[in-house]
Design a protein around this motif. Structure first.
Motif, PDB file in Angstrom:
ATOM      1  N   THR A  65      -7.326   5.687  -4.826  1.00  0.00           N
ATOM      2  CA  THR A  65      -6.302   4.807  -4.259  1.00  0.00           C
ATOM      3  C   THR A  65      -6.374   4.801  -2.741  1.00  0.00           C
ATOM      4  OG1 THR A  65      -4.835   5.236  -6.132  1.00  0.00           O
ATOM      5  CG2 THR A  65      -3.823   4.348  -4.140  1.00  0.00           C
ATOM      6  N   VAL A  66      -6.509   5.984  -2.156  1.00  0.00           N
ATOM      7  CA  VAL A  66      -6.603   6.074  -0.696  1.00  0.00           C
ATOM      8  C   VAL A  66      -7.836   5.331  -0.197  1.00  0.00           C
ATOM      9  CG1 VAL A  66      -6.939   7.647   1.250  1.00  0.00           C
ATOM     10  CG2 VAL A  66      -5.315   8.231  -0.552  1.00  0.00           C
ATOM     11  N   LYS A  67      -8.959   5.474  -0.912  1.00  0.00           N
ATOM     12  CA  LYS A  67     -10.185   4.782  -0.491  1.00  0.00           C
ATOM     13  C   LYS A  67      -9.996   3.267  -0.530  1.00  0.00           C
ATOM     14  CE  LYS A  67     -15.119   4.216  -1.336  1.00  0.00           C
ATOM     15  NZ  LYS A  67     -15.027   2.742  -1.394  1.00  0.00           N
ATOM     16  N   LYS A  68      -9.333   2.768  -1.568  1.00  0.00           N
ATOM     17  CA  LYS A  68      -9.083   1.326  -1.652  1.00  0.00           C
ATOM     18  C   LYS A  68      -8.245   0.853  -0.474  1.00  0.00           C
ATOM     19  CE  LYS A  68      -9.413   0.809  -6.687  1.00  0.00           C
ATOM     20  NZ  LYS A  68      -8.649   0.542  -7.939  1.00  0.00           N
ATOM     21  N   PHE A  69      -7.228   1.647  -0.119  1.00  0.00           N
ATOM     22  CA  PHE A  69      -6.387   1.277   1.016  1.00  0.00           C
ATOM     23  C   PHE A  69      -7.193   1.292   2.309  1.00  0.00           C
ATOM     24  CE2 PHE A  69      -2.305   3.010  -1.169  1.00  0.00           C
ATOM     25  CZ  PHE A  69      -2.357   1.951  -2.059  1.00  0.00           C
ATOM     26  N   GLU A  70      -8.046   2.320   2.461  1.00  0.00           N
ATOM     27  CA  GLU A  70      -8.874   2.414   3.666  1.00  0.00           C
ATOM     28  C   GLU A  70      -9.813   1.210   3.757  1.00  0.00           C
ATOM     29  OE1 GLU A  70      -8.765   4.497   6.083  1.00  0.00           O
ATOM     30  OE2 GLU A  70      -7.973   6.416   5.403  1.00  0.00           O
ATOM     31  N   ASP A  71     -10.401   0.833   2.622  1.00  0.00           N
ATOM     32  CA  ASP A  71     -11.288  -0.338   2.599  1.00  0.00           C
ATOM     33  C   ASP A  71     -10.535  -1.602   3.018  1.00  0.00           C
ATOM     34  OD1 ASP A  71     -13.608   0.955   1.797  1.00  0.00           O
ATOM     35  OD2 ASP A  71     -13.153   0.753  -0.334  1.00  0.00           O
ATOM     36  N   ILE A 113     -15.232   4.138   9.031  1.00  0.00           N
ATOM     37  CA  ILE A 113     -16.369   4.036   8.114  1.00  0.00           C
ATOM     38  C   ILE A 113     -16.791   5.426   7.652  1.00  0.00           C
ATOM     39  CG2 ILE A 113     -18.800   3.376   7.934  1.00  0.00           C
ATOM     40  CD1 ILE A 113     -18.192   1.041   9.789  1.00  0.00           C
ATOM     41  N   VAL A 114     -16.773   6.384   8.572  1.00  0.00           N
ATOM     42  CA  VAL A 114     -17.097   7.771   8.211  1.00  0.00           C
ATOM     43  C   VAL A 114     -16.115   8.286   7.160  1.00  0.00           C
ATOM     44  CG1 VAL A 114     -17.206  10.143   9.058  1.00  0.00           C
ATOM     45  CG2 VAL A 114     -18.181   8.295  10.422  1.00  0.00           C
ATOM     46  N   GLU A 115     -14.822   8.043   7.381  1.00  0.00           N
ATOM     47  CA  GLU A 115     -13.799   8.509   6.438  1.00  0.00           C
ATOM     48  C   GLU A 115     -13.999   7.892   5.052  1.00  0.00           C
ATOM     49  OE1 GLU A 115     -10.057   7.564   8.164  1.00  0.00           O
ATOM     50  OE2 GLU A 115     -10.232   9.033   9.783  1.00  0.00           O
ATOM     51  N   ILE A 116     -14.291   6.601   5.018  1.00  0.00           N
ATOM     52  CA  ILE A 116     -14.483   5.918   3.738  1.00  0.00           C
ATOM     53  C   ILE A 116     -15.704   6.472   3.012  1.00  0.00           C
ATOM     54  CG2 ILE A 116     -15.107   3.696   2.698  1.00  0.00           C
ATOM     55  CD1 ILE A 116     -13.305   2.382   4.848  1.00  0.00           C
ATOM     56  N   ASN A 117     -16.771   6.732   3.755  1.00  0.00           N
ATOM     57  CA  ASN A 117     -17.970   7.310   3.145  1.00  0.00           C
ATOM     58  C   ASN A 117     -17.711   8.715   2.623  1.00  0.00           C
ATOM     59  OD1 ASN A 117     -20.882   5.845   3.499  1.00  0.00           O
ATOM     60  ND2 ASN A 117     -19.418   5.081   4.994  1.00  0.00           N
ATOM     61  N   GLU A 118     -16.912   9.477   3.353  1.00  0.00           N
ATOM     62  CA  GLU A 118     -16.573  10.829   2.897  1.00  0.00           C
ATOM     63  C   GLU A 118     -15.760  10.779   1.607  1.00  0.00           C
ATOM     64  OE1 GLU A 118     -14.596  12.564   6.221  1.00  0.00           O
ATOM     65  OE2 GLU A 118     -16.458  13.176   7.216  1.00  0.00           O
ATOM     66  N   LEU A 119     -14.818   9.842   1.543  1.00  0.00           N
ATOM     67  CA  LEU A 119     -14.030   9.681   0.319  1.00  0.00           C
ATOM     68  C   LEU A 119     -14.918   9.271  -0.850  1.00  0.00           C
ATOM     69  CD1 LEU A 119     -10.802   7.922   1.639  1.00  0.00           C
ATOM     70  CD2 LEU A 119     -10.880  10.088   0.395  1.00  0.00           C
ATOM     71  N   ALA A 120     -15.866   8.371  -0.583  1.00  0.00           N
ATOM     72  CA  ALA A 120     -16.788   7.935  -1.638  1.00  0.00           C
ATOM     73  C   ALA A 120     -17.615   9.114  -2.147  1.00  0.00           C
ATOM     74  CB  ALA A 120     -17.696   6.829  -1.110  1.00  0.00           C
ATOM     75  N   ALA A 121     -18.071   9.964  -1.220  1.00  0.00           N
ATOM     76  CA  ALA A 121     -18.858  11.138  -1.611  1.00  0.00           C
ATOM     77  C   ALA A 121     -18.013  12.116  -2.429  1.00  0.00           C
ATOM     78  CB  ALA A 121     -19.405  11.828  -0.361  1.00  0.00           C
ATOM     79  N   GLN A 122     -16.764  12.298  -2.022  1.00  0.00           N
ATOM     80  CA  GLN A 122     -15.868  13.194  -2.759  1.00  0.00           C
ATOM     81  C   GLN A 122     -15.597  12.668  -4.163  1.00  0.00           C
ATOM     82  OE1 GLN A 122     -12.367  13.730  -0.330  1.00  0.00           O
ATOM     83  NE2 GLN A 122     -13.566  14.440   1.420  1.00  0.00           N
ATOM     84  N   LEU A 123     -15.404  11.354  -4.276  1.00  0.00           N
ATOM     85  CA  LEU A 123     -15.180  10.754  -5.592  1.00  0.00           C
ATOM     86  C   LEU A 123     -16.404  10.924  -6.482  1.00  0.00           C
ATOM     87  CD1 LEU A 123     -13.331   7.493  -4.510  1.00  0.00           C
ATOM     88  CD2 LEU A 123     -12.417   9.217  -6.075  1.00  0.00           C
ATOM     89  N   GLN A 148       0.825  -1.205   0.000  1.00  0.00           N
ATOM     90  CA  GLN A 148       0.000   0.000   0.000  1.00  0.00           C
ATOM     91  C   GLN A 148       0.860   1.255   0.000  1.00  0.00           C
ATOM     92  OE1 GLN A 148      -2.661  -0.201   3.299  1.00  0.00           O
ATOM     93  NE2 GLN A 148      -4.057  -1.602   2.289  1.00  0.00           N
ATOM     94  N   VAL A 149       1.838   1.289   0.877  1.00  0.00           N
ATOM     95  CA  VAL A 149       2.684   2.476   0.983  1.00  0.00           C
ATOM     96  C   VAL A 149       3.472   2.693  -0.303  1.00  0.00           C
ATOM     97  CG1 VAL A 149       4.612   3.532   2.219  1.00  0.00           C
ATOM     98  CG2 VAL A 149       2.841   2.333   3.485  1.00  0.00           C
ATOM     99  N   GLU A 150       3.970   1.605  -0.890  1.00  0.00           N
ATOM    100  CA  GLU A 150       4.740   1.734  -2.126  1.00  0.00           C
ATOM    101  C   GLU A 150       3.872   2.282  -3.260  1.00  0.00           C
ATOM    102  OE1 GLU A 150       6.317  -2.158  -2.665  1.00  0.00           O
ATOM    103  OE2 GLU A 150       8.126  -1.744  -1.482  1.00  0.00           O
ATOM    104  N   LYS A 151       2.621   1.813  -3.347  1.00  0.00           N
ATOM    105  CA  LYS A 151       1.722   2.315  -4.384  1.00  0.00           C
ATOM    106  C   LYS A 151       1.435   3.799  -4.185  1.00  0.00           C
ATOM    107  CE  LYS A 151      -0.719  -2.063  -5.174  1.00  0.00           C
ATOM    108  NZ  LYS A 151      -1.990  -2.787  -4.921  1.00  0.00           N
ATOM    109  N   LEU A 152       1.151   4.172  -2.939  1.00  0.00           N
ATOM    110  CA  LEU A 152       0.839   5.567  -2.653  1.00  0.00           C
ATOM    111  C   LEU A 152       2.059   6.450  -2.880  1.00  0.00           C
ATOM    112  CD1 LEU A 152      -1.480   7.319  -1.799  1.00  0.00           C
ATOM    113  CD2 LEU A 152      -0.822   7.000   0.581  1.00  0.00           C
TER     114      LEU A 152
END
Length: 243
Positions: free
Chosen positions: A151-157, A224-234, A129-133
């Motif tokens: 990418t960040v959302k995938k890592f968070e998931d 879960i809140v962070e992931i939902n926020e990222l999904a909304a931003q996307l 994950q870190v190498e990809k980011l």
């Protein structure tokens, strides 16, 4: 700016490091100021709001440089190192981050942290994950914001799924079902914000408090809140691109 290992020796005694599960290092103060604010009590008293007891260590108004060796933190699960910008006096200037013995580490977040080398242990998932980011950040001119957020959302998931599985492995079947219901209730609150779901959420949190710490529960719900926020931003970015 202080030498990272010298700072570590001053702040956390060696005989307490194995107890630590959380280590947060923030450049900003607890009020969120990235530069000194004369009217802010947190800016004026640098140590006032640092949490310096195991297992949760939080340090504000801290900017580090040089090598940071965390190999004695063998039970560390969460490591956050935050700067406030890309300026030399804003970044965390850590030349080498050594975490190859931190085999329980499941959550690594680096923001505005210039780290030229990271020594990993056996957790290939985290390393990947870190190498990809890092690759995306190095090529930031050719990467749009949507790609980075995706990418960040995938890592968070992935991290959330991994952490839930680790927690479930220590629970009875009934408690595993309770945990699943808790996560579903949080999703319902975020999507529909109805009173019934909020009540259910609070009830389940209380029932789980005997087997999972309140801090851990809040951490899972926060992710879960962070992931939902990222999904909304996307989703918003996609709408803007299609306009």
């Amino acid at each position: 700016m202080v030498n990272a290992n010298e700072w570590l020796d001053e702040k956390i005694p060696k005989d307490q490091r194995a107890q630590a599960t959380f280590l947060y290092v923030y450049r900003f103060c607890q009020s969120g100021h990235s530069t000194h604010n004369n009217d802010c009590s947190n800016c004026n008293n640098r140590n006032q709001n640092s949490h310096t007891n195991a297992p949760n260590y939080q340090f504000y108004n801290t900017i580090l440089e040089g090598e940071l060796d965390l190999n004695e933190f063998v039970n560390l699960q969460h490591l956050y190192i935050y700067g406030t910008g890309w300026g030399q006096d804003q970044q965390q200037m850590i030349t080498c981050l050594t975490i190859n013995k931190c085999n329980k580490l499941i959550d690594l977040q680096l923001k505005y942290a210039y780290i030229s080398d990271i020594t990993f242990g056996e957790d290939k998932r985290l390393k990947s994950q870190v190498e990809k980011l890092a690759s995306i950040v190095r090529n930031i001119k050719g990467t749009n914001l949507g790609d980075l957020k995706l990418t960040v959302k995938k890592f968070e998931d992935e991290n959330l799924e991994y952490e839930i599985a680790a927690i479930k492995s220590k629970l009875t079947e009934d408690c595993q079902l309770l945990l699943e219901t808790l996560l579903e209730a949080q999703q319902e609150v975020l999507q529909n914000d109805n009173a019934f779901a909020r009540k259910q959420l609070e009830k389940i949190k209380k029932r789980l408090s005997n087997v999972i710490t309140a801090e851990k529960v809040e951490e899972l719900l926060g992710k879960i809140v962070e992931i939902n926020e990222l999904a909304a931003q996307l989703n918003n970015l996609k709408i803007q691109e299609n306009q």
